[in-house]
Scaffold this active site. Structure first.
Site, PDB file in Angstrom:
ATOM      1  CG  ASN A  11      -1.474   1.680   1.617  1.00  0.00           C
ATOM      2  OD1 ASN A  11      -1.624   2.385   0.268  1.00  0.00           O
ATOM      3  ND2 ASN A  11      -2.722   1.870   2.659  1.00  0.00           N
ATOM      4  CD1 TRP A  12       3.687   1.338  -2.654  1.00  0.00           C
ATOM      5  CD2 TRP A  12       4.082   2.933  -4.408  1.00  0.00           C
ATOM      6  NE1 TRP A  12       4.572   0.898  -3.543  1.00  0.00           N
ATOM      7  CE2 TRP A  12       5.075   1.752  -4.331  1.00  0.00           C
ATOM      8  CE3 TRP A  12       4.082   3.492  -5.422  1.00  0.00           C
ATOM      9  CZ2 TRP A  12       5.616   2.155  -5.282  1.00  0.00           C
ATOM     10  CZ3 TRP A  12       4.702   3.396  -6.372  1.00  0.00           C
ATOM     11  CH2 TRP A  12       5.505   2.503  -6.813  1.00  0.00           C
ATOM     12  CE  LYS A  13      -0.544   2.954   4.776  1.00  0.00           C
ATOM     13  NZ  LYS A  13       0.120   3.456   6.610  1.00  0.00           N
ATOM     14  CG  HIS A  95      -5.887   1.299   5.377  1.00  0.00           C
ATOM     15  ND1 HIS A  95      -5.417   2.750   6.179  1.00  0.00           N
ATOM     16  CD2 HIS A  95      -5.008   0.607   5.135  1.00  0.00           C
ATOM     17  CE1 HIS A  95      -4.224   2.305   6.243  1.00  0.00           C
ATOM     18  NE2 HIS A  95      -3.482   1.237   5.884  1.00  0.00           N
ATOM     19  CD  GLU A  97      -3.298   5.132   6.708  1.00  0.00           C
ATOM     20  OE1 GLU A  97      -2.827   5.931   5.884  1.00  0.00           O
ATOM     21  OE2 GLU A  97      -1.464   4.851   7.538  1.00  0.00           O
ATOM     22  CD  GLU A 165      -3.260  -2.499   7.553  1.00  0.00           C
ATOM     23  OE1 GLU A 165      -2.210  -2.988   6.579  1.00  0.00           O
ATOM     24  OE2 GLU A 165      -3.815  -0.899   7.083  1.00  0.00           O
ATOM     25  N   GLY A 171       2.926   2.318  10.601  1.00  0.00           N
ATOM     26  CA  GLY A 171       3.246   3.649  10.653  1.00  0.00           C
ATOM     27  C   GLY A 171       4.351   3.515  12.011  1.00  0.00           C
ATOM     28  CB  SER A 204       5.559  -2.591  11.755  1.00  0.00           C
ATOM     29  OG  SER A 204       5.088  -0.279  12.775  1.00  0.00           O
ATOM     30  N   GLY A 225       2.991  -0.972   4.423  1.00  0.00           N
ATOM     31  CA  GLY A 225       3.215   0.669   3.568  1.00  0.00           C
ATOM     32  C   GLY A 225       4.541   0.547   3.730  1.00  0.00           C
ATOM     33  N   GLY A 226       4.933   1.242   4.142  1.00  0.00           N
ATOM     34  CA  GLY A 226       6.537   1.756   4.182  1.00  0.00           C
ATOM     35  C   GLY A 226       7.447   1.010   3.505  1.00  0.00           C
TER      36      GLY A 226
HETATM   37  P1  13P Z   1       3.182   0.205   7.807  1.00  0.00           P
HETATM   38  O1  13P Z   1       3.438  -1.026   7.468  1.00  0.00           O
HETATM   39  O2  13P Z   1       4.393   1.426   7.097  1.00  0.00           O
HETATM   40  O3  13P Z   1       3.050   0.007   9.251  1.00  0.00           O
HETATM   41  O4  13P Z   1       1.734   0.170   6.708  1.00  0.00           O
HETATM   42  C1  13P Z   1       0.379  -0.065   7.121  1.00  0.00           C
HETATM   43  C2  13P Z   1      -0.123  -0.010   6.664  1.00  0.00           C
HETATM   44  O5  13P Z   1      -1.437   0.600   6.744  1.00  0.00           O
HETATM   45  C3  13P Z   1      -0.844  -0.822   5.143  1.00  0.00           C
HETATM   46  O6  13P Z   1      -2.021  -0.746   4.779  1.00  0.00           O
END
Ligand code: 13P
Length: 244
Positions: A11-13, A95, A97, A165, A171, A204, A225-226
């Protein structure tokens, strides 16, 4: 009983421009036969270009949200059909967010998932507790409550993936213990309508912890994510999943 498919989803957000398509190309070249599903969900602006960049490879492309309607007066929104037309095969829905920043309810998520299914997309439905909810001992109630209200009728392994999640692990570099992840994934496995639905862990996930997380029963992959932004990091996670 068929096993759930393994899936490494990135997920590149709100990150990435066309210059970053090289990361997707690098993954496509590095994993001609990855041994698990590999999915990248870039911002909507990159879906078509990324789908073109990885065409013919094992890398799939997805969106990060869709509207519940097919078309109409919804400024700034994107329909599931549009995502499919741009080359997406999956869409992340609900998600944390989106739930926090845009007030999305589980009923909204179910409506979006129905739209995704109608457009032929696989819906990746996200659930997870906040730290306060975990501290209050409400984790399973919250997660199973979100699942029940977010899953549309007709959800099967062919059209739906679930991502657990924990909000406090996203994050932050913090992750639940392996036992805590196992507890939630066992509960999700017992609750899903089709036992072959893939259950992803997210929050994470890094190359350093991927192997131990993928060894947990009922963890079929990750939503990353990251660590999905760079092919070298995401590639290490893909390798960990493929060999789990
Ligand atoms: P991180 O891997 O950056 O913690 O993000 C997880 C996430 O929200 C994937 O959708």
């Amino acid at each position: 009983m068929p096993d759930a498919c393994k899936l490494a989803a990135g997920n590149w957000k709100m990150n990435g421009t066309r210059a970053d398509l090289d990361e997707a190309r690098a993954l496509a070249n590095a994993f001609p036969e990855p041994g698990c599903g590999v999915l990248l969900c870039p911002p909507a602006t990159l879906i078509a270009a990324m789908a073109e960049a990885v065409a013919g490879s094992a890398v799939m492309v997805g969106g990060q949200d869709c509207h519940a309607a097919t078309a109409g007066a919804h400024t700034g929104d994107i329909s599931a059909q549009m995502l499919a037309d741009a080359g997406a095969r999956h869409v992340i829905l609900g998600h944390s967010e989106r739930r926090a920043d845009h007030g999305e309810t589980s009923a909204d998520v179910a409506a979006k998932a129905r739209a995704a299914h109608q457009a032929g997309l696989v819906a990746i439905i996200c659930v997870g507790e906040t730290e306060a909810e975990r501290d209050a001992g409400q984790t399973l109630d919250v997660v199973l409550g979100q699942l029940g209200a977010s899953l549309p009728e007709g959800a099967t392994a062919a059209n739906t993936v679930i991502a657990y999640e924990p909000v406090w692990a996203i994050g932050t570099g913090r992750t639940p213990t392996l036992d805590q992840i196992a507890e939630v994934h066992d509960a999700l496995r017992a609750a899903v309508p089709d036992t072959a639905i893939s259950l992803l862990y997210g929050g994470s996930v890094k190359p350093a912890n991927a192997t131990e997380i993928f060894a947990i029963a009922n963890v079929d992959g990750a939503l990353v994510g990251g660590a999905s932004l760079k092919a070298v990091d995401f590639g290490a996670i893909i390798t960990a999943l493929a060999t789990a």
